[in-house]
Structures are given as C-alpha cells and as structure tokens.
Enzyme design. Structure first.
Site, short mmCIF file in Angstrom:
data_model
loop_
_atom_site.label_atom_id
_atom_site.label_comp_id
_atom_site.label_asym_id
_atom_site.label_seq_id
_atom_site.Cartn_x
_atom_site.Cartn_y
_atom_site.Cartn_z
N CYS A 198 43.51 52.92 39.69
CA CYS A 198 42.84 52.04 40.67
C CYS A 198 42.83 52.63 42.08
CB CYS A 198 43.54 50.69 40.74
SG CYS A 198 43.85 49.90 39.18
O1 KQY Z 1 42.21 47.81 38.34
C1 KQY Z 1 41.84 48.30 39.37
N1 KQY Z 1 40.87 49.17 39.34
C2 KQY Z 1 42.30 47.87 40.73
C3 KQY Z 1 43.23 46.79 40.86
C4 KQY Z 1 43.10 46.17 42.21
C5 KQY Z 1 44.06 45.11 42.45
C6 KQY Z 1 43.91 44.51 43.79
N2 KQY Z 1 45.07 43.86 44.22
#
Ligand code: KQY
Length: 379
Positions: A356
């Site tokens: 992420c």
């Molecule tokens: O799963 C993702 N690509 C990002 C997670 C973001 C979480 C925000 N608090």
C-alpha cells in the site's frame, strides 16, 4: 510535464503490466499525520525508511515529503533516493498515486483515478482528501508522463493484474456503494478494462476480515506471475478470515484467466490475529473526521501485502510465529529474487502495509522485434 489525454489506454494500445515485470523505479510517500501514525509518526517513519532502503537496493526510489518533513526525510534516507516536496493528505501512494500503463512500442503513460479516501463521506477514513487526489497528477508532472483521468473512483490497491489481460478485484470493494454508486457491475468491469487494458475481471468476494479499505485485493491475493496467485490463508475454521479465504480459493480454482488457463493457488499463513494494544492506541491523536483506532481493534495483517521490486520481494514482518514460514514460501515462489522481511507493525497500525505504501513505475516492454513470442506462464 504531463499532458491530459482524452482517449483511454485501451483505445491507444496501452495496458497495465504485472508488478513482477521490471521497473524503472518506485514511489513512496513519507508518513507524517499524527491522527493516523502514532507518536508523531516517528515509529512509522523508521519502518518506511527500512522499506525504502530495501527497495532502493533493487531500483531507483523517489520519496514524497511535506514542507515540514522534507529536511528530515532527506537527511535520514540514503543519498541515492530522490526526495521531493509535495503536499499530500497521507502516505498511501498505492492508492492515491498513478497506475502506469505501457504499450508494445516501448512507451509509458498513466491512469489518474478519482480518489476519495476509501469511501468518501460514506465510511472514508479521513477528510479532506483533496491533496491526495492531486498526487497522481503531481507525480506524473515530475515523471513527464502523460495521463488519462479515469471516470472511476478507484484505489490502486483494489486491483492486481497479470499483465496478460487478467485483472483481480474484490466485490466488497469495487462494487461497494461508497465508491461508484451509479455504476452497475458490468459498467465497472468495462471501465476497468478500458483503463487497465485488461480483458477479463476475476472477482473475489470479500477482502481480509475488517480491512478498512472495504477489502482491497492487495491485502488478500496477488499474482506471482500469470496463472499463479498467492492467497492469505488460515487453517483456523473458527476465525472469521477462514470463510473469506476459502471463498476466494474456490473462486480462483473455478476461474480461468484471459488466456483461458486456470490458476495455481499458493497460500501464505495469516499472521496473528493481531490487535491494537492500549499503548499503541494511546499514541494516536484523536481527531474528528479521521477513523478512530481504539485498543483491541483487530488489525487486517497479511503477508500478501508485499512489494515486488525488480530484484527483491520486500515483505512485512508481523508475527514471529509465522514470519519465517511466509518468507520461505515467498522465496520458493520467487527463486530469482532476494526476499527481504522488514518490520511492519507500525505500517499495519496505519491500516495497510508495504504494498500500500509503494507504487511501481514499470519499465516499458521491449519493442516486438526483440520480444520472444508467447506469454510468460510456467516461467
Ligand atoms: O490496501 C491499501 N492499498 C492501502 C491501505 C490504506 C489504509 C488507509 N488507512
């Protein structure tokens, strides 16, 4: 500079390559906000720095930092890492950043999706998100990459592709009324294909249990290469994750990809279950408009949330009972890459993980005259 293109990637012969294909670089945003990252974001910054160092050993890394944090980030990060000043709302460039696409003639462009902080005013994680929605455009201006602005609310972590026409997503996220409430499933599929160049969407059901992104696929499953998918898994039938993973496995085993082939499913053990401790929760600023993170809340920890750089796999260390097993499985899946585990509990406390916080800039594929025929299955 980056020009706005009015066509679509598909019409222009562009498509999103697999993350496992070679990259020209990776982008990361330096974490800072104290209502997401505990203790003034210092513990998270230490883990982000370790992720950045691990990726920088494999390919060029660009880091975005705010006016207040630029000097600190520049000082603590290795000199070969580029640090650029930019305003953002938070640090999830997988989701707020661009999705790069390439064509068969060695060109690169990118898709700039609409970003609303994982659900907008219907369950989104913070407000406002206007600066995050500009991240893709700003990055592309620096990269000098032309962009398509997609008419779809979408975060990059909600899709994975095999680079050969198949896109993996969850119904929980992409069909969630808090993303594109006026669009039917078929319209969402059509737009996904139009903007990623995919030909087939393989739908999984729900994402990882209590994933605050409405179940991003990048925490649940990803392509190792065409035809091989890795899946978050628990053997504990009493754990709510069991049904979620079993359903995903059944769907994958029954599905075919764009080339008509089936999927080999490899499982990675689920860490934990993990929860926010009292001490961790205490360190996060409580702010109206930002999702609260109280003690005892279960964390959506998953080893699937790793990053595939050109020569390395950078995966999260989350639970000493399962970290080594996850690393060994990943090393078997990627024998040609160096597998590096990085402590990632602090990143997880922010609600995501290593995948992420990273965004790849794919190297354009060589022109057809030097490409060998056929796909990459079984490689
Ligand atoms: O799963 C993702 N690509 C990002 C997670 C973001 C979480 C925000 N608090």
């Amino acid at each position: 500079m980056s020009r706005l293109l009015t066509s679509t990637p598909r019409k222009d012969g562009f498509f999103m390559p697999g993350e496992f294909e070679p990259h020209d670089g990776t982008w990361v945003i330096w974490p800072e906000r104290t209502d997401v990252w505990r203790l003034g974001a210092k513990p998270a910054q230490r883990e982000f720095a370790q992720v950045i160092e691990a990726v920088a050993g494999s390919e060029h890394v660009s880091v975005v930092a705010s006016r207040d944090q630029w000097d600190h980030a520049r000082t603590v990060l290795p000199p070969e890492v580029r640090v650029v000043e930019m305003t953002t709302n938070d640090a999830w460039i997988r989701d707020s950043g661009p999705t790069f696409v390439v064509d068969a003639d060695g060109h690169r462009r990118a898709v700039d999706w609409r970003f609303t902080a994982w659900g907008g005013l219907e369950g989104g994680l913070y407000f406002p998100w206007d600066q995050d929605d500009l991240v893709a455009r700003k990055v592309l201006d620096i990269e000098g990459t032309d962009r398509y602005r997609a008419p779809l609310v979408l975060e990059g972590g909600s899709i994975h592709v095999d680079g050969e026409g198949t896109l993996l997503a969850t119904e929980e996220c992409l069909l969630n009324p808090n993303r594109n409430p006026t669009l039917e499933r078929s319209q969402i599929e059509a737009l996904l294909c139009e903007y990623t160049g995919a030909e087939k969407v393989v739908w999984l059901g729900r994402g990882v249990y209590l994933d605050e992104t409405s179940g991003h696929v990048d925490n649940l499953a990803c392509f190792v290469r065409p035809g091989v998918v890795v899946l978050d898994w628990t053997e504990d039938r009493d754990d709510p994750q069991f049904e979620v993973s079993l359903d995903a496995r059944r769907r994958l085993e029954a599905a075919t990809d764009a080339s008509g082939g089936g999927f080999e499913v490899v499982t990675l053990p689920m860490p934990g279950p993990l929860e926010i401790t009292e001490e961790e929760a205490w360190g996060i600023d409580e702010v109206e408009g930002t999702k609260p993170r109280p003690p005892g809340n279960r964390l959506a920890g998953s080893y699937v949330n790793y990053y595939t750089s050109t020569t390395r796999i950078v995966y999260p260390l989350l639970d000493e009972r399962t970290d080594d097993e996850a690393g060994e499985i990943l090393q078997r899946l990627y024998p040609e890459r160096e597998v590096i585990g990085v402590p990632a509990r602090e990143i997880l406390l922010g609600g995501g993980n290593i995948h992420c916080i990273t965004q790849q800039v794919p190297r354009p594929r060589p022109t057809p005259s030097v490409t060998s025929p056929g796909g990459s299955r079984g490689g």
